[in-house]
Design a protein around this motif. Structure first.
Motif, PDB file in Angstrom:
ATOM      1  N   ARG A 155      42.079  24.900  59.475  1.00 45.60           N
ATOM      2  CA  ARG A 155      41.221  23.847  58.914  1.00 45.60           C
ATOM      3  C   ARG A 155      41.927  23.133  57.770  1.00 45.60           C
ATOM      4  O   ARG A 155      41.826  21.916  57.643  1.00 45.60           O
ATOM      5  CB  ARG A 155      39.888  24.434  58.454  1.00 45.60           C
ATOM      6  CG  ARG A 155      38.981  24.839  59.597  1.00 45.60           C
ATOM      7  CD  ARG A 155      37.557  25.108  59.147  1.00 45.60           C
ATOM      8  NE  ARG A 155      37.425  26.034  58.051  1.00 45.60           N
ATOM      9  CZ  ARG A 155      37.171  27.332  58.154  1.00 45.60           C
ATOM     10  NH1 ARG A 155      37.005  27.873  59.341  1.00 45.60           N
ATOM     11  NH2 ARG A 155      37.056  28.089  57.085  1.00 45.60           N
ATOM     12  N   LEU A 156      42.650  23.897  56.956  1.00 41.83           N
ATOM     13  CA  LEU A 156      43.394  23.284  55.858  1.00 41.83           C
ATOM     14  C   LEU A 156      44.481  22.351  56.396  1.00 41.83           C
ATOM     15  O   LEU A 156      44.634  21.219  55.924  1.00 41.83           O
ATOM     16  CB  LEU A 156      44.009  24.348  54.963  1.00 41.83           C
ATOM     17  CG  LEU A 156      44.885  23.848  53.811  1.00 41.83           C
ATOM     18  CD1 LEU A 156      44.087  22.944  52.878  1.00 41.83           C
ATOM     19  CD2 LEU A 156      45.483  25.016  53.059  1.00 41.83           C
ATOM     20  N   ALA A 157      45.226  22.807  57.385  1.00 40.27           N
ATOM     21  CA  ALA A 157      46.277  21.962  57.976  1.00 40.27           C
ATOM     22  C   ALA A 157      45.682  20.688  58.559  1.00 40.27           C
ATOM     23  O   ALA A 157      46.243  19.599  58.388  1.00 40.27           O
ATOM     24  CB  ALA A 157      47.040  22.740  59.058  1.00 40.27           C
ATOM     25  N   SER A 158      44.543  20.805  59.220  1.00 40.64           N
ATOM     26  CA  SER A 158      43.879  19.628  59.782  1.00 40.64           C
ATOM     27  C   SER A 158      43.411  18.685  58.687  1.00 40.64           C
ATOM     28  O   SER A 158      43.518  17.466  58.815  1.00 40.64           O
ATOM     29  CB  SER A 158      42.685  20.039  60.647  1.00 40.64           C
ATOM     30  OG  SER A 158      43.124  20.749  61.759  1.00 40.64           O
ATOM     31  N   ALA A 159      42.878  19.246  57.607  1.00 43.83           N
ATOM     32  CA  ALA A 159      42.415  18.415  56.492  1.00 43.83           C
ATOM     33  C   ALA A 159      43.572  17.662  55.859  1.00 43.83           C
ATOM     34  O   ALA A 159      43.455  16.477  55.539  1.00 43.83           O
ATOM     35  CB  ALA A 159      41.709  19.277  55.441  1.00 43.83           C
ATOM     36  N   ILE A 160      44.707  18.328  55.689  1.00 44.50           N
ATOM     37  CA  ILE A 160      45.884  17.670  55.112  1.00 44.50           C
ATOM     38  C   ILE A 160      46.379  16.570  56.042  1.00 44.50           C
ATOM     39  O   ILE A 160      46.681  15.462  55.614  1.00 44.50           O
ATOM     40  CB  ILE A 160      47.001  18.700  54.810  1.00 44.50           C
ATOM     41  CG1 ILE A 160      46.557  19.637  53.690  1.00 44.50           C
ATOM     42  CG2 ILE A 160      48.310  17.996  54.446  1.00 44.50           C
ATOM     43  CD1 ILE A 160      47.461  20.843  53.490  1.00 44.50           C
ATOM     44  N   GLU A 161      46.436  16.858  57.327  1.00 38.39           N
ATOM     45  CA  GLU A 161      46.894  15.869  58.309  1.00 38.39           C
ATOM     46  C   GLU A 161      45.965  14.660  58.365  1.00 38.39           C
ATOM     47  O   GLU A 161      46.413  13.540  58.598  1.00 38.39           O
ATOM     48  CB  GLU A 161      47.007  16.524  59.691  1.00 38.39           C
ATOM     49  CG  GLU A 161      47.638  15.654  60.736  1.00 38.39           C
ATOM     50  CD  GLU A 161      49.084  15.308  60.443  1.00 38.39           C
ATOM     51  OE1 GLU A 161      49.805  16.093  59.805  1.00 38.39           O
ATOM     52  OE2 GLU A 161      49.494  14.219  60.850  1.00 38.39           O
ATOM     53  N   ALA A 162      44.675  14.878  58.117  1.00 39.52           N
ATOM     54  CA  ALA A 162      43.690  13.797  58.205  1.00 39.52           C
ATOM     55  C   ALA A 162      43.645  12.931  56.947  1.00 39.52           C
ATOM     56  O   ALA A 162      42.990  11.887  56.945  1.00 39.52           O
ATOM     57  CB  ALA A 162      42.300  14.370  58.468  1.00 39.52           C
ATOM     58  N   CYS A 186      40.462  19.298  50.975  1.00 40.38           N
ATOM     59  CA  CYS A 186      41.069  20.591  51.320  1.00 40.38           C
ATOM     60  C   CYS A 186      40.114  21.740  51.004  1.00 40.38           C
ATOM     61  O   CYS A 186      39.940  22.636  51.822  1.00 40.38           O
ATOM     62  CB  CYS A 186      42.388  20.770  50.574  1.00 40.38           C
ATOM     63  SG  CYS A 186      43.703  19.723  51.223  1.00 40.38           S
ATOM     64  N   TRP A 187      39.512  21.696  49.829  1.00 35.44           N
ATOM     65  CA  TRP A 187      38.563  22.760  49.475  1.00 35.44           C
ATOM     66  C   TRP A 187      37.368  22.764  50.428  1.00 35.44           C
ATOM     67  O   TRP A 187      36.900  23.824  50.835  1.00 35.44           O
ATOM     68  CB  TRP A 187      38.114  22.656  48.031  1.00 35.44           C
ATOM     69  CG  TRP A 187      39.149  23.139  47.058  1.00 35.44           C
ATOM     70  CD1 TRP A 187      39.789  22.417  46.106  1.00 35.44           C
ATOM     71  CD2 TRP A 187      39.687  24.459  46.969  1.00 35.44           C
ATOM     72  NE1 TRP A 187      40.695  23.198  45.436  1.00 35.44           N
ATOM     73  CE2 TRP A 187      40.651  24.471  45.945  1.00 35.44           C
ATOM     74  CE3 TRP A 187      39.460  25.642  47.670  1.00 35.44           C
ATOM     75  CZ2 TRP A 187      41.379  25.591  45.587  1.00 35.44           C
ATOM     76  CZ3 TRP A 187      40.190  26.779  47.305  1.00 35.44           C
ATOM     77  CH2 TRP A 187      41.126  26.749  46.291  1.00 35.44           C
TER      78      TRP A 187
END
Length: 166
Positions: A110-117, A161-162
């Motif tokens: 989920r963190l990786a997806s949030a950063i990518e988005a 991210c959080w």
């Protein structure tokens, strides 16, 4: 934007979309290709003197090539420096319960997806700060923006991210 420029970009899009998409898919894969195609045309639209470009299809190809280089550079940097342990905490021990391990893996995804988005500039600021330990004033100088803008990008990135890992 002038009507002439808008029409020219539209015509270029219709004529060159397929070839540029194929090029981008070969270079970066199908997932990122469509985003880079869109960014190619956004950059063309933003070009102040696009009407003076002698060979617009070649200009679009050059923009796409530059974007693929940037994309590859970013991916290499992420692979080298991206350590979720700093944000997610220490990984579970080898004898930790399976659900704890699965939970951390899901949070990492989920963190990786949030950063990518994140928007491109916001993501760049976040990565420089979080993964390269670059101070905010240096990020501002490097990117040619104000420290206030860097703080704003970081605030947005951290909120997202959080929210993703909670």
């Amino acid at each position: 934007m002038s009507e002439k420029k808008s029409h020219l970009i539209h015509e270029l899009f219709v004529r060159n979309r397929r070839a540029l998409t194929a090029y981008l898919v070969r270079r970066v894969g199908s997932e990122a290709a469509h985003d880079l195609l869109q960014e190619t045309f956004v950059r063309a639209l933003r070009h102040d003197r696009f009407d003076d470009v002698a060979d617009p299809p070649a200009f679009l190809q050059r923009i796409a090539a530059n974007l693929t280089r940037d994309y590859g550079r970013r991916r290499r940097t992420e692979a080298k420096y991206l350590s979720f342990d700093r944000i997610l905490g220490e990984p579970p021990s080898w004898d930790a319960p399976q659900d704890e391990i699965v939970d951390r893996d899901r949070r990492a995804q989920r963190l990786a997806s949030a950063i990518e988005a994140l928007p491109p500039r916001c993501r760049e600021v976040f990565e420089l700060c979080a993964f390269e330990d670059m101070p905010l004033p240096e990020i501002a100088r490097r990117l040619g923006v104000t420290e206030r803008m860097v703080r704003q990008h970081m605030r947005i990135a951290m909120q997202r991210c959080w929210a993703a890992i909670r």
